[in-house]
Motif scaffolding. Structure first.
Motif, PDB file in Angstrom:
ATOM      1  N   CYS A 139       0.828  -1.150   0.058  1.00  0.00           N
ATOM      2  CA  CYS A 139      -0.059   0.082  -0.023  1.00  0.00           C
ATOM      3  C   CYS A 139       0.971   1.374  -0.159  1.00  0.00           C
ATOM      4  CB  CYS A 139      -0.938   0.159   1.299  1.00  0.00           C
ATOM      5  SG  CYS A 139      -0.324   0.328   2.906  1.00  0.00           S
ATOM      6  N   PHE A 140       0.410   2.222  -0.228  1.00  0.00           N
ATOM      7  CA  PHE A 140       0.859   3.712  -0.552  1.00  0.00           C
ATOM      8  C   PHE A 140       0.447   4.726   0.356  1.00  0.00           C
ATOM      9  CE2 PHE A 140       1.079   7.778  -2.750  1.00  0.00           C
ATOM     10  CZ  PHE A 140       2.317   7.919  -3.169  1.00  0.00           C
ATOM     11  N   GLY A 141       1.228   5.022   1.572  1.00  0.00           N
ATOM     12  CA  GLY A 141       0.888   5.926   2.471  1.00  0.00           C
ATOM     13  C   GLY A 141       1.341   7.522   2.278  1.00  0.00           C
ATOM     14  N   LEU A 142       0.381   8.293   1.730  1.00  0.00           N
ATOM     15  CA  LEU A 142       0.897   9.647   1.571  1.00  0.00           C
ATOM     16  C   LEU A 142      -0.247  10.472   2.135  1.00  0.00           C
ATOM     17  CD1 LEU A 142       2.908  11.693   0.308  1.00  0.00           C
ATOM     18  CD2 LEU A 142       1.434  11.744  -1.808  1.00  0.00           C
ATOM     19  N   THR A 143      -1.295  10.197   1.849  1.00  0.00           N
ATOM     20  CA  THR A 143      -2.336  11.048   2.342  1.00  0.00           C
ATOM     21  C   THR A 143      -2.421  11.081   3.969  1.00  0.00           C
ATOM     22  OG1 THR A 143      -3.549  11.178   0.191  1.00  0.00           O
ATOM     23  CG2 THR A 143      -4.817  11.560   2.132  1.00  0.00           C
ATOM     24  N   GLU A 144      -2.978  12.178   4.317  1.00  0.00           N
ATOM     25  CA  GLU A 144      -3.081  12.252   5.976  1.00  0.00           C
ATOM     26  C   GLU A 144      -4.333  13.167   6.136  1.00  0.00           C
ATOM     27  OE1 GLU A 144       0.248  13.987   7.851  1.00  0.00           O
ATOM     28  OE2 GLU A 144       1.687  12.470   7.054  1.00  0.00           O
ATOM     29  N   PRO A 145      -4.881  12.727   7.398  1.00  0.00           N
ATOM     30  CA  PRO A 145      -6.521  13.369   7.728  1.00  0.00           C
ATOM     31  C   PRO A 145      -6.356  14.931   7.377  1.00  0.00           C
ATOM     32  CG  PRO A 145      -5.755  11.944   9.487  1.00  0.00           C
ATOM     33  CD  PRO A 145      -4.575  11.993   8.421  1.00  0.00           C
ATOM     34  N   ASP A 146      -5.034  15.515   7.555  1.00  0.00           N
ATOM     35  CA  ASP A 146      -4.928  17.053   7.561  1.00  0.00           C
ATOM     36  C   ASP A 146      -4.253  17.450   6.400  1.00  0.00           C
ATOM     37  OD1 ASP A 146      -6.671  17.728   9.529  1.00  0.00           O
ATOM     38  OD2 ASP A 146      -5.326  17.218  10.796  1.00  0.00           O
ATOM     39  N   ALA A 147      -3.639  16.455   5.476  1.00  0.00           N
ATOM     40  CA  ALA A 147      -2.864  16.793   4.205  1.00  0.00           C
ATOM     41  C   ALA A 147      -3.586  15.976   3.224  1.00  0.00           C
ATOM     42  CB  ALA A 147      -1.517  16.465   4.606  1.00  0.00           C
ATOM     43  N   GLY A 148      -3.884  16.550   2.303  1.00  0.00           N
ATOM     44  CA  GLY A 148      -4.786  15.778   1.154  1.00  0.00           C
ATOM     45  C   GLY A 148      -4.032  16.287  -0.124  1.00  0.00           C
ATOM     46  N   SER A 149      -4.674  17.495  -0.565  1.00  0.00           N
ATOM     47  CA  SER A 149      -4.079  18.103  -1.827  1.00  0.00           C
ATOM     48  C   SER A 149      -2.571  18.801  -1.405  1.00  0.00           C
ATOM     49  CB  SER A 149      -5.153  19.145  -2.300  1.00  0.00           C
ATOM     50  OG  SER A 149      -6.126  18.531  -2.699  1.00  0.00           O
ATOM     51  N   ASP A 150      -2.380  18.806  -0.482  1.00  0.00           N
ATOM     52  CA  ASP A 150      -0.875  19.655  -0.009  1.00  0.00           C
ATOM     53  C   ASP A 150      -0.051  18.592   0.811  1.00  0.00           C
ATOM     54  OD1 ASP A 150       1.126  21.365   0.618  1.00  0.00           O
ATOM     55  OD2 ASP A 150      -0.231  22.333   2.364  1.00  0.00           O
ATOM     56  N   PRO A 151       0.422  17.704  -0.072  1.00  0.00           N
ATOM     57  CA  PRO A 151       1.091  16.598   0.873  1.00  0.00           C
ATOM     58  C   PRO A 151       2.241  17.105   1.522  1.00  0.00           C
ATOM     59  CG  PRO A 151       1.655  16.585  -1.514  1.00  0.00           C
ATOM     60  CD  PRO A 151       0.256  17.372  -1.385  1.00  0.00           C
ATOM     61  N   GLY A 152       2.917  18.308   1.250  1.00  0.00           N
ATOM     62  CA  GLY A 152       4.030  19.065   1.831  1.00  0.00           C
ATOM     63  C   GLY A 152       3.737  19.606   3.118  1.00  0.00           C
ATOM     64  N   SER A 153       2.466  19.522   3.593  1.00  0.00           N
ATOM     65  CA  SER A 153       2.157  19.780   5.001  1.00  0.00           C
ATOM     66  C   SER A 153       1.966  18.461   6.013  1.00  0.00           C
ATOM     67  CB  SER A 153       0.755  20.748   4.784  1.00  0.00           C
ATOM     68  OG  SER A 153      -0.198  19.990   4.541  1.00  0.00           O
ATOM     69  N   MET A 154       2.362  17.478   5.259  1.00  0.00           N
ATOM     70  CA  MET A 154       2.332  16.316   6.181  1.00  0.00           C
ATOM     71  C   MET A 154       2.959  16.356   7.484  1.00  0.00           C
ATOM     72  SD  MET A 154       4.888  13.532   4.649  1.00  0.00           S
ATOM     73  CE  MET A 154       4.392  13.627   3.021  1.00  0.00           C
ATOM     74  N   ARG A 155       2.335  15.708   8.441  1.00  0.00           N
ATOM     75  CA  ARG A 155       2.749  15.686   9.743  1.00  0.00           C
ATOM     76  C   ARG A 155       3.386  14.458  10.187  1.00  0.00           C
ATOM     77  NH1 ARG A 155      -2.544  18.184  12.894  1.00  0.00           N
ATOM     78  NH2 ARG A 155      -2.623  20.273  11.525  1.00  0.00           N
ATOM     79  N   THR A 156       3.412  13.388   9.506  1.00  0.00           N
ATOM     80  CA  THR A 156       4.124  12.118   9.816  1.00  0.00           C
ATOM     81  C   THR A 156       5.607  12.528   9.924  1.00  0.00           C
ATOM     82  OG1 THR A 156       2.306  10.730   9.104  1.00  0.00           O
ATOM     83  CG2 THR A 156       4.689   9.903   9.003  1.00  0.00           C
ATOM     84  N   ILE A 166      12.780   6.441  13.439  1.00  0.00           N
ATOM     85  CA  ILE A 166      11.676   6.522  14.266  1.00  0.00           C
ATOM     86  C   ILE A 166      10.805   7.103  13.704  1.00  0.00           C
ATOM     87  CG2 ILE A 166      10.615   6.651  16.553  1.00  0.00           C
ATOM     88  CD1 ILE A 166      13.062   4.818  16.445  1.00  0.00           C
ATOM     89  N   LEU A 167       9.411   6.445  13.218  1.00  0.00           N
ATOM     90  CA  LEU A 167       8.391   7.143  12.470  1.00  0.00           C
ATOM     91  C   LEU A 167       7.097   7.307  13.479  1.00  0.00           C
ATOM     92  CD1 LEU A 167      10.237   6.277  10.021  1.00  0.00           C
ATOM     93  CD2 LEU A 167       7.913   5.605   8.772  1.00  0.00           C
ATOM     94  N   ASN A 168       6.451   8.586  13.476  1.00  0.00           N
ATOM     95  CA  ASN A 168       5.256   8.691  14.036  1.00  0.00           C
ATOM     96  C   ASN A 168       4.636   9.643  13.135  1.00  0.00           C
ATOM     97  OD1 ASN A 168       5.360   8.263  16.995  1.00  0.00           O
ATOM     98  ND2 ASN A 168       7.441   8.930  16.408  1.00  0.00           N
ATOM     99  N   GLY A 169       3.114   9.064  13.043  1.00  0.00           N
ATOM    100  CA  GLY A 169       2.014   9.953  12.311  1.00  0.00           C
ATOM    101  C   GLY A 169       0.856   9.012  11.906  1.00  0.00           C
ATOM    102  N   THR A 170       0.270   9.662  11.021  1.00  0.00           N
ATOM    103  CA  THR A 170      -1.135   9.033  10.623  1.00  0.00           C
ATOM    104  C   THR A 170      -1.345   9.227   8.991  1.00  0.00           C
ATOM    105  OG1 THR A 170      -2.001   9.211  12.658  1.00  0.00           O
ATOM    106  CG2 THR A 170      -3.585   8.786  10.944  1.00  0.00           C
ATOM    107  N   LYS A 171      -1.597   8.008   8.484  1.00  0.00           N
ATOM    108  CA  LYS A 171      -2.060   8.250   7.049  1.00  0.00           C
ATOM    109  C   LYS A 171      -3.350   7.547   6.758  1.00  0.00           C
ATOM    110  CE  LYS A 171       2.127   9.452   5.686  1.00  0.00           C
ATOM    111  NZ  LYS A 171       2.423  10.776   5.215  1.00  0.00           N
TER     112      LYS A 171
END
Length: 395
Positions: A139-156, A166-171
């Motif tokens: 699977c491909f984990g890019l989109t986040e609850p608050d980062a869809g069309s603006d992937p550069g604003s991801m919080r992961t 060490i990875l933390n976040g939500t997709k």
């Protein structure tokens, strides 16, 4: 009043422009093989899968047996097929259901492609042969609850701890997330966005399915949760640096959407034509009424134009002249056209059109998702606007 007997149509709904003549023999044969497989083996079950909100995991192995997973990649058990062949397969799968095409395009373009393009030789040897057979699913984990069309604003985030990450976040909205053996997760680091391979069962990595969907129901959609997930340095995709990595991957996948959406539109047109030729009202087939023929003519024009556009983009990719803006044009045009065709087909079928006995309402519902995933309709319009004017409306 004597019954009206329809004559044999002079334009087949599935190939109004006769584009079959422009295909290579191997492309046509593969297309026909997948079309027959979908119609014979999958379509009888698709309505139930849609109603139940599921897609069997074992379909991956069946697609692998046909050589469809990563079919446009070279080596590692992949078929090395042309972009046109890949597109034609996507059209046939989505003529069945968007969930079928999504499974193949996510596996081949969103997971196998970035491993093939950006991965180490060890990563390629570990994952690609098993993914090509369907033994392993990704699977491909890019989109986040608050980062869809603006992937550069991801919080992961991914931070170094010695030689580990060490990875933390939500997709969010991740196709096949809960049934995947490995997730490609994109995360922010001190040096920009990077991609990581996160195997199922890694401590701190969990998934949960998203239920109660009204669209793309014959597909598994999940949330990925990463809580202090520790990965070795070897889990990083060494060739991916910055946002260009995931955007390149999305560009690779969108050609399949251009073809796939048109496949859904074609299926709706075929169903509407058949219905209009056989449904009798006021003593004759409804296809003999001018308003119905006007609808079918508009639908046919949209489908034919979409087929021509998709084929042209695939040939440009083969020639090395395809640009991201061209793919945006394809998705922008073909998805909106397919949605219009599906909605119009539903009106021709009246109340019958809202049932799962016919495919049109199912396709219309699915296309609502296709309209906004892998770049919303609005975002692709701005990509085209920027290409036409040289002015950036994003910022």
């Amino acid at each position: 009043m004597s019954a009206v007997v329809p004559r044999t149509p002079t334009l087949p709904a599935n190939d109004i422009l006769g584009l079959d003549a422009d295909l290579l023999d191997e492309e046509r044969m593969l297309r026909d093989t997948v079309r027959a497989f979908v119609q014979r083996e999958l379509l009888p079950d698709v309505p139930q899968w849609f109603e139940d909100g599921e897609l069997p995991r074992e379909l991956a192995q069946r697609f692998g047996e046909l050589g469809l997973l990563g079919m446009h990649l070279e080596g590692y058990g992949c078929a090395g097929a042309s972009p046109t062949a890949y597109g034609l397969v996507c059209a046939e799968l989505e003529a069945g259901d968007t969930g079928l095409r999504s499974l193949v395009s996510v596996q081949g373009s969103l997971v196998m492609f970035p491993i093939h393009r950006f991965g180490s030789e060890e990563q390629k040897q570990e994952w690609l042969p098993r993914m090509a057979t369907g033994e392993a699913l990704g699977c491909f984990g890019l989109t986040e609850p608050d980062a869809g069309s603006d992937p550069g604003s991801m919080r992961t985030t991914a931070r170094r701890d010695g030689s580990d990450w060490i990875l933390n976040g939500t997709k969010m909205w991740i196709t096949t997330g809960s049934i995947a053996d490995v997730a490609i997760v994109w995360a922010k680091t001190e040096d920009g966005i990077r991609g990581f391979l996160v195997p199922r069962g890694t401590p701190g990595f969990t998934t949960q399915d998203i239920h109660h969907k009204l669209s793309l129901r014959a597909s598994v959609t999940s949330e990925l949760l990463l809580d202090d997930v520790r990965l070795p340095a070897s889990a990083e995709l060494p060739g991916a640096r910055g946002l260009g990595g995931p955007l390149t991957v999305l560009g690779e996948a969108r050609l399949g959407i251009v073809f796939g959406a048109n496949g859904a539109a074609r299926a709706c047109l075929e169903a509407a034509v058949e219905y209009a030729r056989t449904r009798i009202q006021f003593g004759k087939p409804i296809g003999s009424f001018q308003l119905t023929q006007a609808k079918l003519a508009e639908m046919g024009a949209r489908v034919a134009a979409g087929q021509l556009l998709a084929l042209r983009l695939a040939r440009m990719k083969e020639a090395g002249t395809l640009k991201p803006e061209h793919v945006s044009l394809g998705k922008y045009s073909n998805v909106s056209a397919a949605l219009a065709v599906a909605r119009e087909a539903r009106t021709i079928m009246g109340a019958n059109g809202i049932t799962l006995e016919y495919p049109v309402m199912r396709h219309a519902a699915n296309l609502e998702t296709v309209l906004t995933y892998e770049g919303t309709h609005e975002v692709h319009s701005l990509v085209l606007g920027r290409a036409l004017t040289g002015l950036n409306a994003f910022s």
